[in-house]
Each structure stands twice: as C-alpha cells, then as structure tokens.
Design a protein around this motif. Structure first.
Motif: not given
Length: 276
Positions: A67-93
């Motif tokens: 578990v992690a957080g809470p994160l304090n995120l400013e108002e706005g739009a965000y891109d979230i990506a999950l990858t297998r460890p060590g893999e690039p964002v382009a290979q997000a699962i």
C-alpha cells in the motif's frame, strides 16, 4: 457496538464516476483547496508492477498487497500506467488516461475484482464529515469476487446483504470490536474474524478484497483521522501527523489486496503494443 445511523450507498458505475470527477458531490476544504488526497493499494494477484504518473515512475516494483499514500495531487488531469517491473511505459499492462482529479477531495480508487472475478476499477469519495464525541465512522466496501455478504461486529450483523461494488457506513461507538464477514443471511464466515480499533474521531474504511474461488479473500482497512467535532476531541498521532487527516493503511487479514488508482476510464492492455 451501537450504530447511531446506518446508510447503504451505491458506489459503483456511473454514480461513482460522476462523483469522482466532481459533479456536485465534492466540497473543497480550506486545507486542501487545490489538491486531492489519493490512496493507492495494489491487489492484482501475482503481478508486481512499476507505477508511472504522467510518464514518471512513482513506485518501483510495487507488489500485490503493498500500500502507498495518500498522494497529494494537484487538481488536473493525470495519465497513470502500470508496467511489469523494469518494462517501459509503452508496454503498460494497465493504463488510465486523462484521469480528472478535482481539488479538495479525499479519494480511494479501487481496481478490484467484480463479482464474476474480472478486474474492475471503482472510485470512492471518502466521507470525511465530522463525527460526534465518542464516535467513530465505519465504512465497509465490497470489492471482492464473492456473493452478497453481511458484516458482523461481535457476532451481530451491522451491514447486511452488501454486494460488489457497493458500500455501507455508520457512525459507531469508538473502541475495539471483533468483526467478520459472512455470506448474506448465514453464519458461514468468509473473512475473519479480525480485531478493529475504531478510534474516536476517525473513519475506518474496510475493503473486502480477493476471490472466494481462489480462496484468497482478505480485508484491507484505511483510516482517516481528524474528524472530531467537539473541542475536547484532540487527535493524536505519530511522526507529527496529529490532526492532519492523513490516511494510514494496515492489513487486518492476509490475502490479496485491491489496486487503488487515480481516475476513471481505465483500460487493460490486451496486446503489448503500447498505449493508444
């Protein structure tokens, strides 16, 4: 444990999505007028991940059950990506594109299993309203691949016939309570029992997570502090966190967790060709 009120809330689908993007339900507080507090927990079984926010790695080798957080995120739009460890964002699962984060909200976003065992993301806006002196708020969320359940405190049902992905909540007497989860209308224990310490002036949010078929059902609890309504109620805490309303996470039972992400419109990558 006496309930001073009891309320069932439908938290899935369009209702939760509209709430999350700030349609009439989010009231900014002076302390967090420009930011939201977002909690993150990973519960995809057997799938450690790296977590990226707007292309930047924020969590490395984030393991199921961490578990992690809470994160304090400013108002706005965000891109979230999950990858297998060590893999690039382009290979997000799994990705969430242009997630709208309003200002002044306290949010938990659960990527969990639906009743049929399929991955699903459900946003929840946490109730941080004040509680009366001597009381604590208990919120239970059904985010497990399991049928309808009853939640019991001290062997007595307090929330009944709760289905995925709904929640129930009530203000209760502060103190220790032994809780468990049973199949609705029965005494068949599905989760627990577990000891909960419901401190005065806090909200404890309990998630039923995992899969009944996989026999990995468990509970994760989130606590929000600083909800005292009376001057006599003085929050206490460690590490300078007293009265800040900071969320803390701990495990009540072993088992798989639920992945909390920011935003709606998530998609699971079915091919390793990157994000669209």
């Amino acid at each position: 444990m006496e309930l001073s009120y009891f309320r069932r809330v439908a938290a899935g689908g369009a209702v939760a999505a509209l709430t999350f993007v700030g349609v009439g339900a989010l009231a900014a507080t002076p302390a967090y007028a420009a930011t939201s507090k977002v909690s993150v927990v990973h519960g995809i079984p057997d799938t450690p991940v790296d977590v990226y926010v707007n292309g930047e790695k924020t969590l490395d080798n984030f393991k199921p059950g961490d578990v992690a957080g809470p994160l304090n995120l400013e108002e706005g739009a965000y891109d979230i990506a999950l990858t297998r460890p060590g893999e690039p964002v382009a290979q997000a699962i799994l990705t969430v594109d242009d997630a709208a984060v309003p200002g002044g909200a306290n949010i938990s976003i659960a990527a969990h299993l639906d009743a049929a065992g399929k991955p699903k993301i459900t946003p929840f806006v946490n109730d941080t309203g004040k509680v009366a002196a001597g009381k604590a708020r208990l919120i239970v969320r059904h985010t497990a691949a399991a049928p309808a359940v009853d939640v019991r405190a001290g062997g007595t049902p307090v929330f009944e016939d709760l289905t995925n992905p709904n929640e129930a909540k009530g203000d209760v007497d502060a103190g220790a309570v032994k809780a468990d989860v049973v199949l609705a209308g029965t005494d068949t224990v599905a989760i627990g029992p577990a000891d909960l310490d419901l401190k005065e002036g806090t909200a404890t949010i309990v998630y039923a997570i995992g899969s009944a078929d996989a026999k990995n059902l468990g509970v994760v609890a989130q606590t929000i502090t600083g909800l005292h309504s009376a001057p006599a109620g003085v929050p206490s805490g460690d590490g300078g966190q007293a009265g800040t309303g900071v969320d803390t996470w701990w495990y009540v039972l072993t088992g798989a967790g639920a992945l909390l992400l920011v935003g709606g419109g998530a998609r699971v990558a079915t091919a390793r060709t990157g994000r669209r």
